[in-house]
Scaffold this active site. Structure first.
Site, short mmCIF file in Angstrom:
data_model
loop_
_atom_site.label_atom_id
_atom_site.label_comp_id
_atom_site.label_asym_id
_atom_site.label_seq_id
_atom_site.Cartn_x
_atom_site.Cartn_y
_atom_site.Cartn_z
N LEU A 1 0.81 -1.22 0.00
CA LEU A 1 0.00 0.00 0.00
C LEU A 1 0.85 1.28 0.00
O LEU A 1 0.31 2.37 -0.01
CB LEU A 1 -1.00 -0.02 1.16
CG LEU A 1 -2.01 -1.18 1.12
CD1 LEU A 1 -3.07 -1.03 2.20
CD2 LEU A 1 -2.69 -1.31 -0.26
N HIS B 1 9.66 -13.99 -1.39
CA HIS B 1 9.69 -13.69 -2.83
C HIS B 1 10.90 -14.44 -3.37
O HIS B 1 12.04 -14.08 -3.08
CB HIS B 1 9.81 -12.19 -3.09
CG HIS B 1 9.90 -11.85 -4.55
ND1 HIS B 1 9.00 -11.03 -5.18
CD2 HIS B 1 10.77 -12.25 -5.52
CE1 HIS B 1 9.32 -10.92 -6.47
NE2 HIS B 1 10.40 -11.66 -6.69
N ASP C 1 -0.78 -9.43 -4.67
CA ASP C 1 0.49 -8.72 -4.79
C ASP C 1 0.25 -7.31 -5.34
O ASP C 1 0.98 -6.84 -6.23
CB ASP C 1 1.49 -9.49 -5.66
CG ASP C 1 2.89 -8.92 -5.57
OD1 ASP C 1 3.13 -8.03 -4.73
OD2 ASP C 1 3.76 -9.36 -6.35
O1 DOR Z 1 6.60 -6.68 -9.63
C1 DOR Z 1 6.71 -6.56 -8.42
N1 DOR Z 1 6.51 -5.39 -7.82
N2 DOR Z 1 7.06 -7.63 -7.70
C2 DOR Z 1 7.32 -7.53 -6.39
O2 DOR Z 1 7.61 -8.53 -5.78
C3 DOR Z 1 7.30 -6.23 -5.72
C4 DOR Z 1 6.41 -5.31 -6.41
C5 DOR Z 1 6.46 -3.87 -5.95
O3 DOR Z 1 6.53 -3.64 -4.73
O4 DOR Z 1 6.37 -2.99 -6.77
ZN ZN Z 2 4.80 -8.19 -3.40
ZN ZN Z 3 7.17 -10.40 -4.53
#
Ligand code: DOR
Ligand code: ZN
Ligand code: ZN
Length: 424
Positions: free
Chosen positions: A65, A179, A295
């Site tokens: 967020l 991750h 996600d």
């Molecule tokens: O594409 C992604 N963006 N993968 C992630 O694991 C983190 C995320 C981000 O926080 O923007």
């Molecule tokens: Zn994530």
């Molecule tokens: Zn991730």
């Protein structure tokens, strides 16, 4: 106005099945008091649910967020509004990478204080692992910890060795969320390929998944949770591990590399979209142990243009999975399990995850037959785009109740900032 509500004439969806029943709710305590085939609504407010499904509020165990890290793309208020409009009543927020990284007790508590003022739905805040913060993480009090095995260009990354130390130090019964993409494999592929999805290929994800599970097994009865799996092989690996859970992002079920032709830079995400064959394989792997997680990773379109990875998704998680029900890819009981029940079980959200006597009255009223189109305008994220713009889905979210209070009326989010509670 009475504090008691009766949801009358609808069909309740639970992991066990779908049944016709009325639900008595106390909006003061926020709890479901009784579920029975016929409840008199005398002295209570009756909510006509004829023709509607009563789904448990979805639990999204993986959202970014961005508060307080970068509130130009999202914040606790807009992110949780987007959640509610999508039928998500509880979120687990991922640690910030910087400004400040959620890797210290002070940053964690500061973040919790901001969340308390701004969240409109219920939430937990996850702590972040760094190379060296094993002691602080172990005593932070959070229900779960996040480890990035891949490089994030921030403090929020761990080598396998540092991860192993976290596995040993963090309370064993609490999940460590991973991750998993292998840095060495990615570095090697970078020398050969330009395309994002070829550089961060499925082997990179599978290597890291295998290594993480192995290291966790060495740490005794360590709970481990594998984030956003994109291949069938990774699901099989998790199923062999006695203390592992895993999640799948609906984006990896509904989009594949073919969609990059239209999406372009907007479709960039880690782990990347896979080919159609792998996407089909992932659909087939869905079972009673699957957990859906968005996600939710909002970035502004301008930032995407310059290479940012991540897709917004908290507002589309349940709509996409309702569409999957409509398309007969999953059943309603399975939807209740993988969008609500399993995450509540895995992350100490004991009052959440199902419509049952004594639990929180987090209820989503759905008309499964109504069609509508996904648009950034009705998904409410501050980033103002969605990879599913224009996609037609079946299953209209008519109303959302958070602890017995109307939080979304089908058009507007009514839950105020601060209405959300931290789930302890
Ligand atoms: O594409 C992604 N963006 N993968 C992630 O694991 C983190 C995320 C981000 O926080 O923007
Ligand atoms: Zn994530
Ligand atoms: Zn991730």
């Amino acid at each position: 106005m009475s504090q008691f509500l009766v949801f009358k004439g609808g069909k309740i969806v639970t992991p066990q099945g779908v049944r016709r029943a009325d639900v008595l709710v106390d909006s003061k305590s926020g709890k479901v008091l009784r579920i029975s085939s016929h409840i008199l609504s005398k002295g209570a407010r009756a909510i006509n649910c004829a023709g509607l499904l009563l789904l448990p509020g979805a639990v999204d165990p993986h959202v970014h967020l961005r508060d307080p890290e970068d509130t130009s793309k999202e914040d606790f208020s807009t992110g949780t509004a987007s959640a509610l409009a999508g039928g998500v009543t509880t979120v687990i927020d991922m640690p910030c990478y910087r400004n400040p990284a959620t890797t210290s007790l002070s940053a964690y508590n500061r973040k919790r204080a901001i969340a308390k003022k701004k969240c409109r739905c219920d939430y937990q805040i996850r702590f972040g692992a760094s190379e060296k913060n094993q002691r602080e993480a172990a005593k932070c009090g959070a229900h779960s910890l996040k480890i990035f095995l891949t490089d994030t260009n921030s403090e929020l990354s761990c080598s396998y060795a540092a991860a192993a130390r976290h596995f040993a130090a963090f309370p064993k019964e609490k999940p460590i969320c991973i991750h998993a993409e292998d840095n060495a494999r990615i570095a090697e592929r970078k020398l050969r390929y330009f395309e994002h999805e070829k550089v961060r290929d499925k082997v990179a994800a599978q290597i890291a998944c295998q290594k993480a599970l192995k290291l966790a097994a060495r740490a005794g009865k360590r709970r481990i949770h594998m984030c956003h799996l994109t291949t069938g092989k990774e699901v099989d690996m998790c199923r062999k591990h006695p203390n592992a859970t895993y999640e799948i992002n609906p984006a990896h079920l509904h989009l594949c590399i073919d969609d990059l032709v239209d999406l372009g830079f907007l479709g960039k995400v880690n782990p990347p979209l896979r080919d159609r064959t792998e996407m089909t394989r992932l659909w087939r792997k869905i079972g009673d142990d699957t957990m859906m997680a968005s996600d939710h990773a909002p970035h502004l379109p301008g930032q995407k243009k310059f290479g940012a990875s991540g897709l917004p998704g908290v507002g589309t998680l349940l709509p996409l999975m309702l569409q999957a029900v409509h398309a007969r890819k999953i059943t309603l009981p399975r939807l209740a399990r993988i969008c609500s029940y399993n995450a509540a079980q895995a992350f100490s959200l004991s009052s959440k995850g199902e419509i049952a006597e004594g639990k929180d009255a987090d209820i989503v009223l759905v008309d499964l037959h109504k069609k509508w189109r996904i648009s950034a305008k009705n998904r409410l994220s501050k980033c103002k785009w969605t990879p599913f713009e224009g996609t037609e889905v079946h299953g209209k979210i008519e109303e959302v109740y958070l602890r017995g209070k109307l939080a979304y009326d089908g058009k507007k989010v009514l839950a105020k900032k601060g209405a959300g509670k931290e789930v302890k």
